[in-house]
Design a protein around this motif. Structure first.
Motif, PDB file in Angstrom:
ATOM      1  N   ILE A  13      58.170  91.808 174.920  1.00  0.00           N
ATOM      2  CA  ILE A  13      57.188  92.437 174.033  1.00  0.00           C
ATOM      3  C   ILE A  13      57.866  92.933 172.756  1.00  0.00           C
ATOM      4  CG2 ILE A  13      55.606  94.371 173.785  1.00  0.00           C
ATOM      5  CD1 ILE A  13      54.552  92.091 175.521  1.00  0.00           C
ATOM      6  N   LYS A  14      59.029  93.546 172.916  1.00  0.00           N
ATOM      7  CA  LYS A  14      59.743  94.081 171.760  1.00  0.00           C
ATOM      8  C   LYS A  14      60.151  92.976 170.797  1.00  0.00           C
ATOM      9  CE  LYS A  14      63.749  96.932 170.519  1.00  0.00           C
ATOM     10  NZ  LYS A  14      64.914  97.703 171.056  1.00  0.00           N
ATOM     11  N   ALA A  15      60.658  91.867 171.328  1.00  0.00           N
ATOM     12  CA  ALA A  15      61.139  90.782 170.476  1.00  0.00           C
ATOM     13  C   ALA A  15      60.001  89.986 169.844  1.00  0.00           C
ATOM     14  CB  ALA A  15      62.040  89.844 171.277  1.00  0.00           C
ATOM     15  N   MET A  16      58.984  89.658 170.638  1.00  0.00           N
ATOM     16  CA  MET A  16      57.894  88.836 170.130  1.00  0.00           C
ATOM     17  C   MET A  16      57.084  89.559 169.053  1.00  0.00           C
ATOM     18  SD  MET A  16      57.667  85.698 171.207  1.00  0.00           S
ATOM     19  CE  MET A  16      55.988  85.376 170.674  1.00  0.00           C
ATOM     20  N   PHE A  17      56.937  90.859 169.199  1.00  0.00           N
ATOM     21  CA  PHE A  17      56.050  91.593 168.306  1.00  0.00           C
ATOM     22  C   PHE A  17      56.792  92.640 167.487  1.00  0.00           C
ATOM     23  CE2 PHE A  17      53.585  90.225 172.056  1.00  0.00           C
ATOM     24  CZ  PHE A  17      52.773  89.287 171.414  1.00  0.00           C
ATOM     25  N   GLN A  60      65.228  87.997 173.051  1.00  0.00           N
ATOM     26  CA  GLN A  60      66.273  87.945 172.033  1.00  0.00           C
ATOM     27  C   GLN A  60      65.760  87.204 170.800  1.00  0.00           C
ATOM     28  OE1 GLN A  60      68.748  85.923 175.138  1.00  0.00           O
ATOM     29  NE2 GLN A  60      70.424  86.977 174.080  1.00  0.00           N
ATOM     30  N   ASN A  61      66.266  87.571 169.638  1.00  0.00           N
ATOM     31  CA  ASN A  61      65.914  86.810 168.443  1.00  0.00           C
ATOM     32  C   ASN A  61      66.491  85.402 168.509  1.00  0.00           C
ATOM     33  OD1 ASN A  61      64.512  88.964 167.350  1.00  0.00           O
ATOM     34  ND2 ASN A  61      66.280  89.725 166.219  1.00  0.00           N
ATOM     35  N   LEU A  62      67.713  85.300 169.005  1.00  0.00           N
ATOM     36  CA  LEU A  62      68.343  84.024 169.316  1.00  0.00           C
ATOM     37  C   LEU A  62      69.199  84.221 170.551  1.00  0.00           C
ATOM     38  CD1 LEU A  62      69.609  82.571 165.884  1.00  0.00           C
ATOM     39  CD2 LEU A  62      67.816  81.605 167.334  1.00  0.00           C
ATOM     40  N   THR A  63      69.378  83.162 171.306  1.00  0.00           N
ATOM     41  CA  THR A  63      70.321  83.245 172.409  1.00  0.00           C
ATOM     42  C   THR A  63      71.748  83.313 171.859  1.00  0.00           C
ATOM     43  OG1 THR A  63      70.139  80.842 172.545  1.00  0.00           O
ATOM     44  CG2 THR A  63      68.911  82.130 174.165  1.00  0.00           C
ATOM     45  N   VAL A  64      72.684  83.710 172.698  1.00  0.00           N
ATOM     46  CA  VAL A  64      74.075  83.865 172.260  1.00  0.00           C
ATOM     47  C   VAL A  64      74.635  82.543 171.755  1.00  0.00           C
ATOM     48  CG1 VAL A  64      76.404  84.519 172.990  1.00  0.00           C
ATOM     49  CG2 VAL A  64      74.418  85.803 173.837  1.00  0.00           C
ATOM     50  N   GLN A  99      63.348  79.738 167.800  1.00  0.00           N
ATOM     51  CA  GLN A  99      63.132  81.178 167.629  1.00  0.00           C
ATOM     52  C   GLN A  99      62.149  81.724 168.662  1.00  0.00           C
ATOM     53  OE1 GLN A  99      62.560  82.536 163.420  1.00  0.00           O
ATOM     54  NE2 GLN A  99      62.682  80.349 162.983  1.00  0.00           N
ATOM     55  N   VAL A 100      61.117  80.944 168.957  1.00  0.00           N
ATOM     56  CA  VAL A 100      60.084  81.409 169.883  1.00  0.00           C
ATOM     57  C   VAL A 100      60.604  81.448 171.316  1.00  0.00           C
ATOM     58  CG1 VAL A 100      57.793  80.915 170.831  1.00  0.00           C
ATOM     59  CG2 VAL A 100      58.240  80.597 168.393  1.00  0.00           C
ATOM     60  N   LEU A 101      61.356  80.418 171.706  1.00  0.00           N
ATOM     61  CA  LEU A 101      61.821  80.327 173.095  1.00  0.00           C
ATOM     62  C   LEU A 101      62.621  81.565 173.525  1.00  0.00           C
ATOM     63  CD1 LEU A 101      63.223  77.159 174.814  1.00  0.00           C
ATOM     64  CD2 LEU A 101      64.191  79.381 175.260  1.00  0.00           C
ATOM     65  N   PRO A 102      63.675  81.974 172.810  1.00  0.00           N
ATOM     66  CA  PRO A 102      64.428  83.149 173.277  1.00  0.00           C
ATOM     67  C   PRO A 102      63.642  84.454 173.163  1.00  0.00           C
ATOM     68  CG  PRO A 102      65.283  82.386 171.170  1.00  0.00           C
ATOM     69  CD  PRO A 102      64.324  81.349 171.645  1.00  0.00           C
ATOM     70  N   ARG A 103      62.794  84.578 172.150  1.00  0.00           N
ATOM     71  CA  ARG A 103      61.985  85.790 172.042  1.00  0.00           C
ATOM     72  C   ARG A 103      61.106  85.962 173.270  1.00  0.00           C
ATOM     73  NH1 ARG A 103      62.630  84.863 166.438  1.00  0.00           N
ATOM     74  NH2 ARG A 103      62.626  86.802 165.201  1.00  0.00           N
ATOM     75  N   SER A 104      60.464  84.875 173.663  1.00  0.00           N
ATOM     76  CA  SER A 104      59.549  84.951 174.795  1.00  0.00           C
ATOM     77  C   SER A 104      60.280  84.922 176.130  1.00  0.00           C
ATOM     78  CB  SER A 104      58.559  83.788 174.730  1.00  0.00           C
ATOM     79  OG  SER A 104      57.581  83.910 175.729  1.00  0.00           O
ATOM     80  N   GLY A 105      61.383  84.173 176.189  1.00  0.00           N
ATOM     81  CA  GLY A 105      62.068  83.987 177.464  1.00  0.00           C
ATOM     82  C   GLY A 105      62.962  85.133 177.859  1.00  0.00           C
ATOM     83  N   THR A 106      63.766  85.618 176.910  1.00  0.00           N
ATOM     84  CA  THR A 106      64.772  86.630 177.255  1.00  0.00           C
ATOM     85  C   THR A 106      64.733  87.850 176.349  1.00  0.00           C
ATOM     86  OG1 THR A 106      66.404  85.456 175.881  1.00  0.00           O
ATOM     87  CG2 THR A 106      66.360  84.931 178.239  1.00  0.00           C
ATOM     88  N   ILE A 116      62.872  95.703 189.073  1.00  0.00           N
ATOM     89  CA  ILE A 116      63.729  96.102 187.951  1.00  0.00           C
ATOM     90  C   ILE A 116      63.877  94.951 186.963  1.00  0.00           C
ATOM     91  CG2 ILE A 116      66.080  96.742 187.303  1.00  0.00           C
ATOM     92  CD1 ILE A 116      66.226  98.296 189.969  1.00  0.00           C
ATOM     93  N   GLY A 117      64.162  93.757 187.483  1.00  0.00           N
ATOM     94  CA  GLY A 117      64.379  92.610 186.621  1.00  0.00           C
ATOM     95  C   GLY A 117      63.157  92.227 185.815  1.00  0.00           C
ATOM     96  N   THR A 118      61.994  92.179 186.460  1.00  0.00           N
ATOM     97  CA  THR A 118      60.783  91.761 185.756  1.00  0.00           C
ATOM     98  C   THR A 118      60.330  92.818 184.759  1.00  0.00           C
ATOM     99  OG1 THR A 118      59.454  92.581 187.611  1.00  0.00           O
ATOM    100  CG2 THR A 118      59.980  90.234 187.584  1.00  0.00           C
ATOM    101  N   HIS A 119      60.475  94.085 185.089  1.00  0.00           N
ATOM    102  CA  HIS A 119      60.078  95.147 184.158  1.00  0.00           C
ATOM    103  C   HIS A 119      60.931  95.093 182.894  1.00  0.00           C
ATOM    104  CE1 HIS A 119      58.552  99.000 182.764  1.00  0.00           C
ATOM    105  NE2 HIS A 119      59.800  99.373 182.553  1.00  0.00           N
ATOM    106  N   ARG A 120      62.236  94.955 183.071  1.00  0.00           N
ATOM    107  CA  ARG A 120      63.121  94.866 181.911  1.00  0.00           C
ATOM    108  C   ARG A 120      62.806  93.642 181.072  1.00  0.00           C
ATOM    109  NH1 ARG A 120      68.922  96.299 184.828  1.00  0.00           N
ATOM    110  NH2 ARG A 120      68.622  98.564 184.978  1.00  0.00           N
ATOM    111  N   ALA A 121      62.577  92.504 181.727  1.00  0.00           N
ATOM    112  CA  ALA A 121      62.293  91.272 180.997  1.00  0.00           C
ATOM    113  C   ALA A 121      60.995  91.395 180.204  1.00  0.00           C
ATOM    114  CB  ALA A 121      62.206  90.095 181.974  1.00  0.00           C
ATOM    115  N   TYR A 122      59.973  91.991 180.811  1.00  0.00           N
ATOM    116  CA  TYR A 122      58.686  92.145 180.137  1.00  0.00           C
ATOM    117  C   TYR A 122      58.818  93.031 178.905  1.00  0.00           C
ATOM    118  CZ  TYR A 122      53.892  93.629 179.263  1.00  0.00           C
ATOM    119  OH  TYR A 122      52.700  93.913 178.655  1.00  0.00           O
ATOM    120  N   GLN A 123      59.519  94.144 179.046  1.00  0.00           N
ATOM    121  CA  GLN A 123      59.675  95.071 177.916  1.00  0.00           C
ATOM    122  C   GLN A 123      60.459  94.420 176.779  1.00  0.00           C
ATOM    123  OE1 GLN A 123      58.194  97.971 177.568  1.00  0.00           O
ATOM    124  NE2 GLN A 123      57.231  97.780 179.585  1.00  0.00           N
ATOM    125  N   LYS A 124      61.505  93.676 177.109  1.00  0.00           N
ATOM    126  CA  LYS A 124      62.306  93.011 176.076  1.00  0.00           C
ATOM    127  C   LYS A 124      61.492  91.941 175.369  1.00  0.00           C
ATOM    128  CE  LYS A 124      66.565  91.864 176.857  1.00  0.00           C
ATOM    129  NZ  LYS A 124      67.732  91.244 177.524  1.00  0.00           N
TER     130      LYS A 124
END
Length: 318
Positions: A40-44, A268-272, A259-266, A30-38
């Motif tokens: 892809i959405k943020a980076m692209f 998000q466009n930016l971390t909180v 900008q790149v780190l949170p997009r790829s890591g979590t 569950i965790g990895t699937h959600r992280a992967y989808q988020k």
């Protein structure tokens, strides 16, 4: 199992157990699937070409910094010192831990609050502190949970990704006497209340550093929980342990990388929270640490600096 007892030779036996653990498999899937989808959405979000251009630009910035690493480290030491920080250097884990223990003794530290830091996991800092009877409190929620359960993080971003909600509930009930609940919000509120006094009373805060900007002597930290801001601003002493490869040249470089780190890591466009720390409190300021120490840690990094593995130092660990 504690950090001290984990050996690489146990990997096959432990992985065999893990792949037959239905709860662990469910949590990780569950965790990895959600992280992967988020991700892809943020980076692209603006198209594949835009996302790949961001990645290429980030890679160029990091490679340029690595090519200039000796000079940038000297510049960072100069600007950090000018900002009022004390800069120390550690060739390996033992020296890094000794530096921290010296600071502990100098300031009579009894309790340490920590924000999430993979470098402190790398050097075994918690064990070094606890061996000197210093109380260490992990304040990132995931790290807090696994510290209660006496185990190491399972992922550099999501340390408790291998635990299900019922397992976390049971840890809180067993270790903190929490009234049983299956409501995630109630569990988080309970943990927040439990940690509050440690934030208020800690003698020292310890953090890592996602980036150090050589141009300005600034420590850059990204996080999604307010704990990091409290760890670095409420105690009288703040210690940041930073790998030597985390130094970058300019604020402009930081603006792109953060900008790149949170997009790829979590995803998000930016971390909180995006913190930029420029030293201890000034004479006209009423809060913040009175002492800021930055410990640059090598611990094998320079050994690969001129080898084919140097590319690993360009990783921003997102």
């Amino acid at each position: 199992m504690t950090n001290a007892t984990i050996k690489s030779n146990d990997f096959i036996a432990l992985s065999e157990i893990a792949i037959h653990d239905a709860d662990l498999q469910s949590a990780v899937n569950i965790g990895t699937h959600r992280a992967y989808q988020k991700r892809i959405k943020a980076m692209f979000a603006h198209g594949e070409e835009y996302g790949e251009a961001l990645r290429r630009q980030a890679a160029t910035i990091k490679r340029k910094a690595l090519n200039q690493l000796p000079e940038l480290l000297e510049q960072a030491e100069s600007t950090l010192t000018a900002n009022g920080c004390t800069v120390l250097w550690a060739v390996d884990a033992d020296e890094a831990n000794r530096h921290v223990l010296d600071i502990v003794r100098q300031h009579d530290v009894k309790t340490v609050t920590k924000s999430k830091s993979m470098l402190t996991e790398e050097i075994g800092l918690n064990h070094a502190l606890q061996s000197e009877a210093v109380r260490v409190v992990e304040t990132d929620l995931g790290e807090f949970i696994i510290q209660l359960n006496d185990e190491p993080p399972s992922h550099i971003i999501a340390p408790v990704i291998h635990k299900t909600k019922p397992e976390i509930r049971d840890i809180f009930v067993r270790e903190l006497n929490m009234t049983p609940t299956d409501d995630a919000g109630e569990m988080v509120a309970f943990a927040r209340k439990h940690l509050r006094q440690d934030f208020l009373n800690a003698d020292m805060g310890i953090s890592g550093g996602n980036f150090v900007i050589a141009e300005t002597g600034t420590i850059g930290l990204v996080m999604n929980e307010g704990n990091g801001r409290m760890v670095t601003s409420m105690p009288e002493v703040h210690v940041a342990l930073v790998g030597i490869e985390k130094v970058i040249a300019t604020r402009e470089d930081y603006a792109l990388l953060t900008q790149v780190l949170p997009r790829s890591g979590t995803g998000q466009n930016l971390t909180v929270y995006t913190n930029m720390i420029n030293g201890p409190r000034r004479d006209n300021e009423h809060d913040g640490p009175r002492h800021v120490y930055v410990i640059f840690v090598d611990n094998g990094r320079s050994d690969i600096y001129t080898t084919d593995y140097a590319e690993a130092l360009a990783c921003i660990r997102c």
